[in-house]
Design a protein around this motif. Structure first.
Motif, short mmCIF file in Angstrom:
data_model
loop_
_atom_site.label_atom_id
_atom_site.label_comp_id
_atom_site.label_asym_id
_atom_site.label_seq_id
_atom_site.Cartn_x
_atom_site.Cartn_y
_atom_site.Cartn_z
N MET A 17 0.85 -1.21 0.00
CA MET A 17 0.00 0.00 0.00
C MET A 17 0.89 1.25 0.00
O MET A 17 1.87 1.31 0.72
CB MET A 17 -0.88 -0.02 1.26
CG MET A 17 -1.95 1.03 1.24
SD MET A 17 -2.50 1.46 2.89
CE MET A 17 -3.07 -0.11 3.50
N TYR A 18 0.54 2.20 -0.81
CA TYR A 18 1.29 3.45 -0.83
C TYR A 18 0.55 4.45 0.03
O TYR A 18 -0.66 4.59 -0.08
CB TYR A 18 1.37 4.02 -2.25
CG TYR A 18 2.19 3.18 -3.16
CD1 TYR A 18 3.51 3.52 -3.45
CD2 TYR A 18 1.67 2.02 -3.71
CE1 TYR A 18 4.26 2.74 -4.28
CE2 TYR A 18 2.41 1.22 -4.54
CZ TYR A 18 3.72 1.58 -4.82
OH TYR A 18 4.47 0.82 -5.63
N SER A 19 1.26 5.14 0.88
CA SER A 19 0.58 6.14 1.70
C SER A 19 1.31 7.46 1.63
O SER A 19 2.51 7.51 1.82
CB SER A 19 0.52 5.68 3.14
OG SER A 19 -0.24 4.51 3.22
N THR A 20 0.56 8.51 1.33
CA THR A 20 1.20 9.82 1.35
C THR A 20 0.32 10.77 2.13
O THR A 20 -0.89 10.71 2.02
CB THR A 20 1.35 10.39 -0.07
OG1 THR A 20 0.12 10.17 -0.75
CG2 THR A 20 2.50 9.76 -0.82
N PRO A 21 0.93 11.64 2.95
CA PRO A 21 0.11 12.61 3.68
C PRO A 21 -0.41 13.68 2.72
O PRO A 21 0.14 13.88 1.65
CB PRO A 21 1.10 13.21 4.68
CG PRO A 21 2.45 12.97 4.09
CD PRO A 21 2.35 11.77 3.20
N ILE A 22 -1.48 14.34 3.12
CA ILE A 22 -2.00 15.44 2.31
C ILE A 22 -1.04 16.61 2.50
O ILE A 22 -0.63 16.90 3.61
CB ILE A 22 -3.37 15.91 2.82
CG1 ILE A 22 -4.26 14.72 3.11
CG2 ILE A 22 -4.00 16.86 1.86
CD1 ILE A 22 -5.55 15.10 3.80
N ARG A 29 13.18 4.26 -7.79
CA ARG A 29 12.57 3.95 -6.50
C ARG A 29 13.24 2.74 -5.86
O ARG A 29 13.83 1.92 -6.54
CB ARG A 29 11.10 3.60 -6.68
CG ARG A 29 10.22 4.75 -7.08
CD ARG A 29 8.81 4.36 -6.74
NE ARG A 29 7.83 5.28 -7.32
CZ ARG A 29 6.57 4.95 -7.52
NH1 ARG A 29 6.15 3.73 -7.22
NH2 ARG A 29 5.72 5.83 -8.01
#
Lengths: 348, 205
Positions: B1-6, B202
């Motif tokens: 899962m890729y997670s990035t903050p707003i 990456r």
């Protein structure tokens, strides 16, 4: 003695407080075939209360200038979250610039809107609120309106631990709800699981859809899957699918500035496509028959026409019928009837 | 899962008169003195006019320098290359068969040269955990393909993967060019990605 009593009391109080504030994570069911290449921002993980709040907001016309329009006005569950109009009508009575989009499987979308100008659902959610032709009310104003109700402050408290309502929290709740809108149980999915036998026409349509034409091997294919393929029936890609010889809408070019992106639009999902007429970014086609006629017989040449459509073959009328029969297998009755996605003011 | 903050960036559209206009676009709009329009989607009339002006502006801006290739990610030197920068890099010619089954001569920059310029861990540094790095190549339409770094490095691989700009002596046609990856000796040309715009290096997470 008094000390230990105090300790006990405070423990009980903490326990009670905890029981009131717990907000368990929302159990999202990810279909295996869809994979896990999606983004949930770390500061907006899905919770049961957050999703429930988002669902209320999605169906609440309080968010519009004259209390008549909610997100659901243009995104109706029975139509796989579209509205059936060529262009949508919001508070101003003027039509929107483009056709409404289905909200299925947004978790896997990376660039939102037809031209992909919005990167996250959080950023996306407040745009229609503010837009004069959609809901026409600044998000700050809707936040104030919600703050004055009896209903909402308590729900924001449960979802986010504060009863101070802000546009940012509204956007977060809406995004949480939208991420739960997963459609993965169409007849086609059931066919893949061995639970639904495709009719001969549907099967021939599927073969046309999935493969390209190969002249040496004498295979006829419509190559739809090249762009609309994959488990979600869309790809995060932008193409000019030959609607016009001189397109009026610059589409993706407005976002990237590249001339080569002129009149390119995002490849939309074909899941539930039989429910989401009219079709294309401007809603120009009323039926799937018109769509298939377009790809078969009316691809317009222009500078940025996708190379993948240059060699498109002309389909026979029975091939067209087969292809359309297959497209109908992508309808997911469970998705459009799922009580968890319905109007909570009618059915909590 | 890729997670990035707003990020704050995601909320830029909150600035009232920029509404639906992306940051990129708003710069273009203001730079031709149209900032007095409030709301890009305000009225169809305004929109048409804006579109016309925007289009003419794109026409003008396309003459000036534009980034044609971006190299980012696990690099020491992120690059925004213009057509001239690419011309200045070493070129090679490779022979390879396209979908038509015929052999063609492709000329362009070996991808390894681009990686070296960006300071990617190739050559002597391509060992240990660096072996789980990959290059994600992205096209204008969003199509993506992946190469493990050793596939691109001549110390590992016998074939030279290039960023081609011409075929049989002529520039690549639009829809294919200006830049296309060519992978000699690969049986299926699915990684011969057309209209290349970005290379992102990456680490496997």
């Amino acid at each position: 003695m008094i000390r230990s009593l105090l300790l006990l009391l405070s423990l009980v109080l903490v326990g009670i407080a905890f029981a009131f504030t717990t907000n368990p994570p929302y159990p999202l069911q990810i279909p295996n075939s869809f994979g896990h290449r999606y983004t949930i921002p770390l500061d907006n993980l899905l919770t049961v209360e957050g999703v429930a709040l988002g669902r209320y907001l999605f169906y609440d016309s309080l968010l519009s200038k004259n209390n008549t329009i909610s997100c659901s006005s243009c995104h109706q569950q029975s139509l796989a979250f579209t509205d059936g109009f060529t262009l949508s009508i919001g508070v101003s009575g003027r039509p929107t610039f483009r056709n409404s989009m289905s909200l299925a499987n947004l978790l896997w979308v990376r660039d939102f809107f037809w031209d992909g100008h919005s990167k996250t659902l959080e950023a996306q959610a407040l745009i229609p609120m503010d837009h004069p032709d959609e809901m026409g009310l600044a998000p700050e104003k809707s936040a104030q309106k919600l703050q004055q109700t009896k209903f909402y402050p308590e729900r924001f408290q449960k979802a986010f631990g504060t009863d101070q309502i802000t546009p940012e929290l509204m956007a977060k709740a809406l995004a949480q709800f939208e991420r739960t809108l997963i459609s993965a149980n169409s007849s086609y999915d059931q066919y893949l699981q061995g639970k639904y036998p495709l009719t001969p026409a549907e099967k021939r349509g599927m073969e046309l859809f999935m493969r390209g034409t190969s002249r040496d091997q004498n295979i006829r294919g419509a190559n739809c899957a090249h762009c609309h393929g994959g488990a979600q029936f869309f790809q995060n890609r932008f193409h000019n699918n030959g609607l016009d010889a001189s397109p009026l809408d610059p589409g993706r070019q407005e976002v990237t500035g590249f001339e080569d992106d002129f009149a390119r639009f995002r490849v939309p999902t074909l899941r539930n496509i039989a429910l989401t007429a009219p079709y294309m970014h401007d809603g120009r086609f009323k039926t799937l028959e018109e769509v298939v006629d377009h790809y078969s017989d009316h691809i317009a040449q222009s500078r940025t026409l996708s190379a993948d459509l240059q060699g498109m073959i002309s389909l026979t009328s029975s091939e067209k019928k087969d292809l359309i029969a297959f497209l109908h297998t992508l309808t997911d009755q469970e998705f459009i009837r799922n009580p968890a996605f319905s109007n909570p003011f009618l059915r909590p | 899962m890729y997670s990035t903050p707003i990020s704050a960036h995601d909320f830029q559209w909150l600035i009232p008169h920029l509404m639906i206009v992306s940051p990129n676009r708003s710069i273009r709009v203001t730079s031709i003195g149209l900032s007095t329009f409030t709301g890009f989607h305000f009225q169809t009339e305004n929109r048409k006019l804006m579109k016309y002006l925007l289009l003419s502006f794109f026409f003008i801006s396309s003459v000036s320098a534009q980034t044609v290739l971006k190299i980012s990610g696990e690099v020491t030197q992120p690059l925004n290359l213009q057509a001239n920068d690419l011309k200045a890099l070493p070129h090679v010619e490779v022979k390879a068969k396209d979908r038509d089954g015929k052999e063609h001569r492709y000329s362009g920059v070996p991808v390894i040269e681009l990686l070296k310029k960006a300071g990617v861990t190739v050559g002597a540094q391509l060992r240990g955990e660096n072996l789980v790095k990959y290059a994600l190549v992205r096209a204008a339409d969003g199509y993506e393909v992946l190469f493990a770094l050793p596939e691109l490095d001549p110390e590992f691989s016998t074939r030279t993967i290039i960023l081609a700009e011409s075929v049989d002596g002529t520039s690549l046609p639009s829809g294919t060019g200006p830049y296309r990856i060519v992978v000699p000796e690969e049986k299926k040309p699915a990684r011969w990605i057309r209209e290349v715009r970005e290379i992102e290096i990456r680490f496997v997470k």
